[in-house]
Design an enzyme around this catalytic site. Structure first.
Site, PDB file in Angstrom:
ATOM      1  NE  ARG A 108       3.177  -8.073   2.287  1.00  0.00           N
ATOM      2  CZ  ARG A 108       3.998  -7.039   2.156  1.00  0.00           C
ATOM      3  NH1 ARG A 108       3.801  -5.952   2.875  1.00  0.00           N
ATOM      4  NH2 ARG A 108       5.033  -7.085   1.325  1.00  0.00           N
ATOM      5  CG  ASN A 125      -0.200  -1.550  -0.154  1.00  0.00           C
ATOM      6  OD1 ASN A 125      -0.387  -0.345  -0.055  1.00  0.00           O
ATOM      7  ND2 ASN A 125       1.015  -2.070  -0.235  1.00  0.00           N
ATOM      8  CB  CYS A 157       9.519  -2.914  -0.738  1.00  0.00           C
ATOM      9  SG  CYS A 157       8.093  -1.936  -1.237  1.00  0.00           S
ATOM     10  CG  HIS A 198       4.612  -2.650  -4.665  1.00  0.00           C
ATOM     11  ND1 HIS A 198       4.327  -2.058  -3.457  1.00  0.00           N
ATOM     12  CD2 HIS A 198       3.451  -3.191  -5.099  1.00  0.00           C
ATOM     13  CE1 HIS A 198       3.041  -2.218  -3.193  1.00  0.00           C
ATOM     14  NE2 HIS A 198       2.496  -2.893  -4.164  1.00  0.00           N
TER      15      HIS A 198
END
Length: 606
Positions: free
Chosen positions: A248, A483, A211, A213
């Protein structure tokens, strides 16, 4: 029966299609886009039987045009990822123009074959497209239902009833592409077939994807990310769909990369300037072996490797000098005596100390920083070296390792520096993550993508502005995405309520046209279910009555659920002839006993 054709006919048709495809490539829609293939290579893979992907093509064309309008006006779409098809329809009905579909929600939801889990892209390649198919189908059904109901309204009713745009303006999560070129192409094909016009591809390594983060992210070199983007465009061109590709990068918070092959990544490689220190790999494995030999059999990762006794001895001696072996012994004794804390947590504490001690003793830095340190020392001693530290910093920011070393030789500077010593046991190189690296990664990807996205560790307008200005200095027309992650605690960002309210608006001014709360629908779903379940336990059917009152008050379409999901459309085929202009037959006026629609005196909300 064989299909007969002549070589001349085949060649003529092929040549015409190649010319038409080249004309498509040259369309202003693709201004600035680089393709690492030719129109001929695209046409060679199309076959002779035409196949059309109307939903994806039309949505991509219209969605891209709308994003361009927003970019020109300094505005943006602010949206979230729905957790159900109903949420997707609600998004569009409430005026949010576009939808995000993330792998986070797909992972959390699970499927008939996959358990719910964290966002590691460990699901099959088909799972996000399958989730997307449900959303697209719901949007198309909502459009059909709306059209049917509006055709049966009077002019006055139509004028008083807004018509909603249910086109599937979706950007979906393609993760890392799930592998090589063929995997990327297969994934994009599935998205196009079900009608999705946009896809984001990230520069993490398959198999270690995290993920955005979470820690421990491993990047791929810039050339590998470009290959993924190029493969996606190639598949879109074969299918004649001008899909929207989002590149990304996770470089802002990453600290590892699986190769040093690409020159654009080399300025950010970290290496040891103390060349006498044992390698990080040897020290880490020696630490694990120490735990193992003290009886902690749960830690046995060193058994995967065949490190020699000499390397183990040197690494263990270094651990002893740093006082780490003594800490290991005390940690293991405490764990064996009470066992209250998990051994993983205890090992992590020692591992952090190892990392800090090794980085300090190794003098870990980039090659550019190592040379700059020597230039600064020379300058302080009054030496004339030929380049100031500031000039060197500007030069080395984008220089390959080869070019940097050649320039250092010219200056008579030769720092001891070795990035191999800093490699992890898995063979990954350590890197200096941050905004500058994210900018470099994104600049490399820009000619191959329609939108750029820098994944960030927190919400920060200053960081967003720094990124946007750097990108637009070289690519003024480059659209960006942001995001607005639920992983951030927005109350700890330092923003006031008014600043949070205006955050998407300020992003739009910088060129961030698509801004999204990745798994917002997941949290909405959970909180709404908890609130209603609590109310139901406490207040019985009054809980439902209150909900129905609210639906009536705001005139929610959920107050007439059968109509919402297409009840009138479903019954049309049975209750009247196909031609709505024809006088209905007598039997058509009689409502059958099996009708799903309510009888005139029914008090239900259908």
């Amino acid at each position: 029966m064989a299909i007969m054709d002549t070589n001349t006919e085949v060649h003529t048709l092929f040549t015409q299609e190649v010319a038409a495809t080249q004309q498509y490539f040259d369309d202003p829609r693709f201004a600035g886009i680089i393709r690492l293939y030719t129109a001929r290579q695209v046409v060679e893979q199309r076959g002779t039987i035409p196949t059309d992907y109307t939903v994806a093509r039309d949505a991509a064309t219209a969605f891209y045009a709308r994003l361009r309008e927003l970019f020109a006006a300094g505005k943006s779409v602010t949206t979230f990822g729905p957790y159900s098809p109903g949420q997707a329809v609600s998004l569009k009905r409430m005026g949010i123009e576009a939808i995000y579909l993330g792998g986070w929600a797909t992972s959390a939801k699970g499927s008939i074959t996959e358990d719910p889990g964290p966002d590691l892209a460990s699901y099959p390649l088909s799972q996000v497209p399958d989730d997307a198919a449900v959303l697209v189908r719901a949007l198309l059904a909502a459009d059909r239902n709306q059209q049917y109901l509006r055709l049966h309204m009077t002019e006055q009713q139509r004028a008083a009833t807004p018509a909603y745009d249910y086109r599937p303006f979706i950007i979906a999560d393609a993760d890392t592409g799930h592998g090589g070129d063929s995997h990327v192409r297969n994934l994009i094909r599935r998205f196009v077939e079900i009608g999705v016009p946009g896809y984001h591809i990230e520069d993490q390594r398959p198999g270690t994807k995290k993920c955005g983060h979470q820690g421990g992210k491993v990047l791929v070199p810039s050339d590998e990310q470009i290959k993924r983007l190029n493969a996606a465009r190639f598949q879109l061109d074969i299918m004649r769909v001008p899909g929207i590709i989002v590149a990304r990068t996770d470089a802002e918070a990453a600290n590892l990369i699986d190769s040093r092959a690409d020159e654009r990544d080399q300025p950010f490689l970290l290496g040891a300037t103390n060349l006498k220190i044992p390698s990080y790999k040897a020290c880490f494995l020696a630490l694990v072996r120490c735990f193992y030999e003290l009886g902690v059999k749960e830690l046995h990762g060193h058994l995967l490797y065949a490190l020699g006794d000499g390397e183990y001895a040197a690494a263990s001696a270094w651990l002893d000098r740093q006082g780490i072996l003594a800490q290991v012994s005390g940690t293991v004794n405490a764990w064996q005596e009470n066992g209250k804390q998990s051994i993983d947590d205890l090992f992590e504490q020692v591992e952090y100390r190892l990392l800090a001690a090794w980085e300090k003793d190794a003098g870990l830095m980039t090659y550019g920083e190592a040379v700059e340190e020597m230039l600064q020392f020379g300058e302080s001693e009054g030496e004339l070296i030929g380049m100031s530290p500031e000039e060197w910093r500007r030069f080395v920011g984008r220089a390959s390792l080869y070019a940097a070393r050649e320039k250092a030789k010219e200056l008579g500077v030769d720092p001891g520096w070795d990035c191999e010593l800093a490699k992890t046991p898995e063979g990954y190189y350590q890197i200096r993550g941050g905004i500058q690296y994210a900018i470099a990664k994104s600049l490399a990807a820009a000619p191959f993508a329609d939108i750029l996205w820098m994944e960030t560790k927190t919400a920060d307008l200053a960081d967003a502005r720094q990124f946007a200005e750097a990108i637009h200095a070289e690519f003024p027309e480059q659209m960006l995405a942001y995001n607005l992650s639920p992983s951030f605690n927005w109350d700890t960002t330092g923003m006031s309520d008014e600043e949070m309210k205006r955050f998407p608006e300020e992003l739009g001014k910088m060129g961030f046209v698509f801004n999204f709360i990745t798994y917002g629908g997941h949290q909405i779903d959970g909180v709404a279910a908890e609130e209603f379940a609590t109310a139901l336990r406490q207040d019985g059917m009054l809980a439902l009555a209150r909900l129905q009152r609210k639906m009536r008050l705001v005139e929610s379409p959920y107050r007439t659920p059968q109509t919402l999901v297409g009840g009138p459309v479903a019954m049309q085929r049975w209750l009247r002839p196909p031609d709505v202009r024809r006088q209905p037959r007598p039997w058509a006026k009689v409502r059958p006993s099996t009708s799903i629609l309510c009888r005139p005196r029914c008090r239900r909300s259908c």
